[in-house]
Design a protein around this motif. Structure first.
Motif, PDB file in Angstrom:
ATOM      1  N   ASP A 172       1.037  -1.017  -0.101  1.00  0.00           N
ATOM      2  CA  ASP A 172       0.030   0.110   0.002  1.00  0.00           C
ATOM      3  C   ASP A 172       0.912   1.275   0.078  1.00  0.00           C
ATOM      4  O   ASP A 172       2.337   1.081   0.133  1.00  0.00           O
ATOM      5  CB  ASP A 172      -0.955  -0.140   1.052  1.00  0.00           C
ATOM      6  N   ASN A 173       0.511   2.463  -0.247  1.00  0.00           N
ATOM      7  CA  ASN A 173       0.963   3.540  -0.178  1.00  0.00           C
ATOM      8  C   ASN A 173       2.207   3.695  -1.163  1.00  0.00           C
ATOM      9  O   ASN A 173       3.557   4.113  -0.639  1.00  0.00           O
ATOM     10  CB  ASN A 173       1.315   3.948   1.233  1.00  0.00           C
ATOM     11  N   THR A 191       7.423  11.483  -4.763  1.00  0.00           N
ATOM     12  CA  THR A 191       7.143  12.977  -4.869  1.00  0.00           C
ATOM     13  C   THR A 191       8.254  13.697  -4.742  1.00  0.00           C
ATOM     14  O   THR A 191       9.326  13.135  -4.278  1.00  0.00           O
ATOM     15  CB  THR A 191       6.173  13.473  -3.533  1.00  0.00           C
ATOM     16  N   LYS A 218       4.455  16.562   0.824  1.00  0.00           N
ATOM     17  CA  LYS A 218       3.328  16.029  -0.245  1.00  0.00           C
ATOM     18  C   LYS A 218       3.289  14.424  -0.059  1.00  0.00           C
ATOM     19  O   LYS A 218       2.194  14.003  -0.053  1.00  0.00           O
ATOM     20  CB  LYS A 218       4.061  16.559  -1.423  1.00  0.00           C
ATOM     21  N   LYS A 275       1.140  13.578   3.287  1.00  0.00           N
ATOM     22  CA  LYS A 275      -0.250  13.903   3.000  1.00  0.00           C
ATOM     23  C   LYS A 275      -0.822  12.635   2.060  1.00  0.00           C
ATOM     24  O   LYS A 275      -2.127  12.293   2.324  1.00  0.00           O
ATOM     25  CB  LYS A 275      -0.281  15.178   2.078  1.00  0.00           C
ATOM     26  N   LEU A 276      -0.396  12.311   1.053  1.00  0.00           N
ATOM     27  CA  LEU A 276      -0.846  11.140   0.503  1.00  0.00           C
ATOM     28  C   LEU A 276      -0.819   9.858   1.013  1.00  0.00           C
ATOM     29  O   LEU A 276      -1.969   9.023   0.993  1.00  0.00           O
ATOM     30  CB  LEU A 276       0.243  10.776  -0.860  1.00  0.00           C
ATOM     31  N   GLN A 292      -1.577   9.789   4.188  1.00  0.00           N
ATOM     32  CA  GLN A 292      -2.514   9.801   5.154  1.00  0.00           C
ATOM     33  C   GLN A 292      -3.894   9.814   4.682  1.00  0.00           C
ATOM     34  O   GLN A 292      -4.885   9.489   5.343  1.00  0.00           O
ATOM     35  CB  GLN A 292      -2.430  11.086   6.159  1.00  0.00           C
ATOM     36  N   GLN A 293      -4.103   9.860   3.314  1.00  0.00           N
ATOM     37  CA  GLN A 293      -5.337  10.042   2.860  1.00  0.00           C
ATOM     38  C   GLN A 293      -5.862   8.668   2.601  1.00  0.00           C
ATOM     39  O   GLN A 293      -5.336   7.652   2.456  1.00  0.00           O
ATOM     40  CB  GLN A 293      -5.317  10.430   1.251  1.00  0.00           C
TER      41      GLN A 293
END
Length: 169
Positions: free
Chosen positions: A152-153, A157, A162, A165-166, A168-169
């Motif tokens: 995952d994840n 970037t 940035k 943030k990605l 944590q979404q």
């Protein structure tokens, strides 16, 4: 293309290793690689002797075993998610290149040196990758094990904020 990178970048991956995961040693298993097209790996996360070892390759990764830094115990990663972030700078200059590895947001190890041969474009590879499968002998090791892990994840970037943030979404 967007799949290539150079300069300073941030890469993330979260790994889930099931409790029943089995090693395929003496064959080599890799979970994630930072690769230089036409030149080989610059970094690989390899499974070796019960650990996940980050191997750094300032030279041709096909001809050299790589430089190993602090490893992660596979047993400590079983049955839960582990997030790994790499902060990298590609450079053929050994005083300018680096790869910093963070595990669950803590700086885990740091490699400073050549991170590029300066000849190819860089990209990341993920998934279970086996090499030297010919080293496995069924008569000795038994049937080749099926391996399953989860990802995952998977992001890249140019800024840490940035990337976080990605994730944590």
């Amino acid at each position: 293309s967007k799949s290539n990178f150079s300069g300073e970048t941030w890469h993330s991956l979260s790994l889930y290793i099931p409790n029943d995961f089995k090693s395929t040693e003496p064959a080599v298993t890799s979970f994630f690689q930072l690769y230089e097209r036409g030149q080989g790996p610059r970094m690989k996360l390899n499974v070796s002797k019960g650990v996940l070892d980050p191997r750094y390759y300032p030279y041709n990764g096909r001809d050299w075993g790589g430089e190993v830094h602090k490893t992660l115990k596979i047993d400590d990663m079983r049955g839960k998610w582990t997030t790994i972030i790499f902060h990298t700078k590609t450079s053929k200059n050994p005083t300018k290149g680096f790869m910093k590895m963070y595990v669950n947001d803590v700086l885990y190890n740091e490699y400073e040196g050549r991170t590029s041969l300066g000849k190819g474009k860089h990209y990341s590879k993920f998934g279970i990758y086996h090499s030297w499968i010919s080293r496995w002998v069924d008569k000795v090791q038994g049937e080749y094990p099926k391996q399953v892990i989860y990802y995952d994840n998977l992001f890249r970037t140019n800024k840490k904020e940035k990337l976080l943030k990605l994730i944590q979404q």
